[in-house]
Design a protein around this motif. Sequence first.
Motif, mmCIF file in Angstrom:
data_model
loop_
_atom_site.group_PDB
_atom_site.id
_atom_site.type_symbol
_atom_site.label_atom_id
_atom_site.label_comp_id
_atom_site.label_asym_id
_atom_site.label_seq_id
_atom_site.Cartn_x
_atom_site.Cartn_y
_atom_site.Cartn_z
ATOM 1 N N GLY A 109 27.201 -67.083 4.973
ATOM 2 C CA GLY A 109 26.462 -66.464 7.021
ATOM 3 C C GLY A 109 27.341 -66.351 7.834
ATOM 4 O O GLY A 109 28.612 -65.528 7.145
ATOM 5 N N GLY A 110 27.693 -66.086 8.865
ATOM 6 C CA GLY A 110 28.746 -65.673 9.707
ATOM 7 C C GLY A 110 30.110 -65.980 9.805
ATOM 8 O O GLY A 110 30.856 -64.897 9.761
ATOM 9 N N ARG B 87 31.094 -63.900 6.722
ATOM 10 C CA ARG B 87 30.669 -62.366 7.464
ATOM 11 C C ARG B 87 32.316 -61.656 8.033
ATOM 12 O O ARG B 87 32.843 -60.664 7.145
ATOM 13 N N ASP B 88 32.633 -63.061 8.620
ATOM 14 C CA ASP B 88 33.852 -62.192 9.448
ATOM 15 C C ASP B 88 35.308 -62.935 8.772
ATOM 16 O O ASP B 88 35.971 -62.023 8.653
ATOM 17 N N LYS C 172 34.211 -67.136 15.836
ATOM 18 C CA LYS C 172 33.475 -68.401 16.840
ATOM 19 C C LYS C 172 34.221 -69.251 16.505
ATOM 20 O O LYS C 172 34.171 -70.499 17.396
ATOM 21 N N ASP D 190 32.755 -71.373 14.489
ATOM 22 C CA ASP D 190 31.558 -72.250 13.869
ATOM 23 C C ASP D 190 31.280 -71.637 11.985
ATOM 24 O O ASP D 190 31.505 -71.093 12.195
ATOM 25 N N ASP E 297 29.013 -72.954 8.799
ATOM 26 C CA ASP E 297 28.258 -72.976 8.287
ATOM 27 C C ASP E 297 28.591 -73.453 6.655
ATOM 28 O O ASP E 297 28.739 -72.628 5.923
ATOM 29 N N ARG F 172 7.332 -68.591 15.308
ATOM 30 C CA ARG F 172 8.395 -68.095 14.462
ATOM 31 C C ARG F 172 9.292 -69.467 13.749
ATOM 32 O O ARG F 172 9.979 -69.519 13.528
ATOM 33 N N ARG G 19 15.940 -66.036 3.057
ATOM 34 C CA ARG G 19 15.886 -66.331 4.127
ATOM 35 C C ARG G 19 16.400 -66.176 5.249
ATOM 36 O O ARG G 19 16.465 -66.501 6.186
ATOM 37 N N ARG G 20 17.467 -65.500 4.741
ATOM 38 C CA ARG G 20 18.642 -65.226 6.103
ATOM 39 C C ARG G 20 18.354 -63.850 6.574
ATOM 40 O O ARG G 20 17.385 -63.295 6.138
ATOM 41 N N ASN H 238 24.796 -60.954 6.360
ATOM 42 C CA ASN H 238 24.954 -62.786 6.528
ATOM 43 C C ASN H 238 24.639 -63.336 5.894
ATOM 44 O O ASN H 238 23.638 -65.448 5.461
ATOM 45 N N ASP I 159 10.371 -63.590 11.870
ATOM 46 C CA ASP I 159 11.402 -64.796 12.799
ATOM 47 C C ASP I 159 10.929 -63.269 13.317
ATOM 48 O O ASP I 159 12.232 -62.173 13.063
ATOM 49 N N ARG J 219 14.492 -61.830 14.930
ATOM 50 C CA ARG J 219 15.858 -61.314 14.309
ATOM 51 C C ARG J 219 15.967 -59.351 14.194
ATOM 52 O O ARG J 219 16.965 -58.788 13.888
ATOM 53 N N ARG K 112 21.699 -56.785 18.067
ATOM 54 C CA ARG K 112 22.973 -57.681 18.478
ATOM 55 C C ARG K 112 24.219 -57.323 17.478
ATOM 56 O O ARG K 112 25.232 -56.935 18.619
HETATM 57 P P1 ATP Z 1 27.672 -65.366 15.186
HETATM 58 O O1 ATP Z 1 29.188 -64.914 15.379
HETATM 59 O O2 ATP Z 1 27.298 -64.723 16.292
HETATM 60 O O3 ATP Z 1 27.449 -66.879 15.528
HETATM 61 P P2 ATP Z 1 26.679 -65.811 12.892
HETATM 62 O O4 ATP Z 1 26.146 -65.054 12.265
HETATM 63 O O5 ATP Z 1 26.694 -66.786 12.653
HETATM 64 O O6 ATP Z 1 27.158 -64.910 13.609
HETATM 65 P P3 ATP Z 1 24.897 -68.229 13.820
HETATM 66 O O7 ATP Z 1 23.415 -67.095 14.856
HETATM 67 O O8 ATP Z 1 25.436 -68.675 14.216
HETATM 68 O O9 ATP Z 1 25.213 -66.171 14.079
HETATM 69 O O10 ATP Z 1 23.355 -68.104 12.480
HETATM 70 C C1 ATP Z 1 24.633 -68.355 11.426
HETATM 71 C C2 ATP Z 1 23.604 -68.198 10.175
HETATM 72 O O11 ATP Z 1 22.258 -68.270 10.439
HETATM 73 C C3 ATP Z 1 23.680 -66.357 10.146
HETATM 74 O O12 ATP Z 1 24.935 -66.297 9.377
HETATM 75 C C4 ATP Z 1 22.594 -66.388 9.085
HETATM 76 O O13 ATP Z 1 22.428 -66.109 7.951
HETATM 77 C C5 ATP Z 1 21.074 -67.418 9.513
HETATM 78 N N1 ATP Z 1 20.839 -67.132 10.556
HETATM 79 C C6 ATP Z 1 20.728 -67.489 11.694
HETATM 80 N N2 ATP Z 1 19.731 -67.383 12.499
HETATM 81 C C7 ATP Z 1 18.606 -66.935 11.768
HETATM 82 C C8 ATP Z 1 17.371 -65.914 11.934
HETATM 83 N N3 ATP Z 1 16.810 -66.209 12.484
HETATM 84 N N4 ATP Z 1 16.788 -65.656 10.671
HETATM 85 C C9 ATP Z 1 17.672 -65.347 9.395
HETATM 86 N N5 ATP Z 1 18.295 -66.488 9.647
HETATM 87 C C10 ATP Z 1 19.642 -66.670 10.574
#
Ligand code: ATP
Length: 510
Positions: free
Chosen positions: A68-69, A72-73, A81, A83, A85, A142, A157-158, A163, A205, A208, A214
């Motif tokens: 996830g984030g 990507r970052d 930020k 965090d 996962d 959702r 499911r992402r 992400n 959902d 999204r 965003r």
């Molecule tokens: P941020 O920098 O804002 O934290 P992020 O990508 O880490 O961005 P989060 O909301 O922390 O966003 O969610 C972590 C990960 O969980 C996302 O990168 C994505 O893979 C998944 N995710 C979060 N919300 C959803 C959603 N509503 N539907 C599908 N996947 C989601």
Amino acid sequence: MKKKSSKIRLWPIFPIITERILSRKIGRYSLLLHQNSETILKSNLTHPVFEIVARIAAETNTQAFVIGGFVRDLLLQRDNKKDIDIMVIGSGIDFAQQVASLLPGEVPVRVFKNFGTAMLSYYDWQIEFVGARRESYRQNSRKPIVEDGTLTDDQNRRDFTINAMAIELTPDHFGQLIDPFNGQEDLKRKVIRTPLDPDITFSDDPLRMMRAIRFATQLNFTIQPDTLNSISKNADRIRIVSTERITDELNLIIQAPKPSTGFLLLDTTGLLQLIFPLFCELKGTATIEGKGHKDNFYHTLEVLDNVAAQSDNLWLRWAALLHDIAKPQTKKYIPGTGWTFHAHEFKGAKMVPQIFRALKLPLNEKMKYVEKLVLLHLRPIVLAEEEVTDSAVRRLLFEAGDDIDDLMTLCNADITSKNQMKVKRYLENFAIVRTKLREIEEKDRLRNWQPPISGEIIMQTFGLKPSKPVGMIKDAITEAILEGIIPNQYEEAYQFMLREGEKLGLKKIN
Ligand code: ATP
Ligand code: MG
């Protein structure tokens, strides 16, 4: 036994060409490219938790990934930020507990049984653990039905391809990137795209859709056309999302470097009309007798971007968004004069609590601050247009208090005229207002000022109980000081109080 064969299946066709670490400038970020990504990613996975995750994965024969984030970052070389996962094939909660036991010191684990997740706070990092899952959705919620799943289920499911990338942390494959939807290409092209058919991803959902806009705004990416069309098509489903979640995303859009990007996307997809209809009322212009007025929707977005270039303060940005919110309601054409929006600042300030309530924004001092800035947003301009008198400046300082600098930022941002002469005149007058503000503040110290005579003193002097005359005398003293009739000093204010009391037929008893 090596798990290599299953790994190769997961591994996308992936050219390992060079040992060099390449990075390429992508807008605000420089992108880590994937040639020999294992080396690249390994050298970047320096956070101590990754090593411990790898150990536990080996000991328990579990596959674990960062996903996830964070991924990507990392590839964008963008500040995360803080965090992380972690996704494991199995129980995220058990895994989190084992990781916590190996981290130095007492690391509390917060378990969310309902969600099957667990969270560790380690210094200022938030590390979330979740088991790989497969989700299925119902029409009117959702909230998915969740089952244990495979890595692929979990990536499916992402929300977006960028992400959905995972980096394996299991020792044998530590650092391998698993990117089934070619998120790297989308990072390179600066594109937001759903991993599956967007109609499914968004209908499942609808939050999204807000997230797509965003991320596009935060990262300065475009939304891939099919994905964007699908948002317009599914916009109406935003109704099943809670206001709190929508507002969280809206706030992230507002906090982005150029928030107008997000608002324009929200508008073209039809989402804005659904989530913030009042704001859409600012749209449009009208012409009577050849006289038009500016489109306050675009004007407001310009002001918002201007403020965003000057300040990170979310609430100042909200003040920019709402400063003209009452223009549609106060708009009037007066023959011979033209368009007027009389008292829109008063009406606008009154609308702030309604709007905050509707959007579930906090009803506290942040709201008061926005109300105040909306109310005062014309004052420095009026000041700059007229002769800048000491008393007008004193009054403004008194009313704005510590928020005077923010108010001046908002007012500067509000000058969006295309007429360069006009802009120049405003800016020059503003410079005078600023100088005057500084002079008077140094002299009179009116920020957070309290008049030298308190209500207590008034009551004691005239033997009064808390009552209307006390307030009247106190206001008269404040006015007299702001108008420069008496200096801001105790003795003069005391004498003035006696005269005011006399006018009301009161006698000094103490
Ligand atoms: P941020 O920098 O804002 O934290 P992020 O990508 O880490 O961005 P989060 O909301 O922390 O966003 O969610 C972590 C990960 O969980 C996302 O990168 C994505 O893979 C998944 N995710 C979060 N919300 C959803 C959603 N509503 N539907 C599908 N996947 C989601
Ligand atoms: Mg995150």
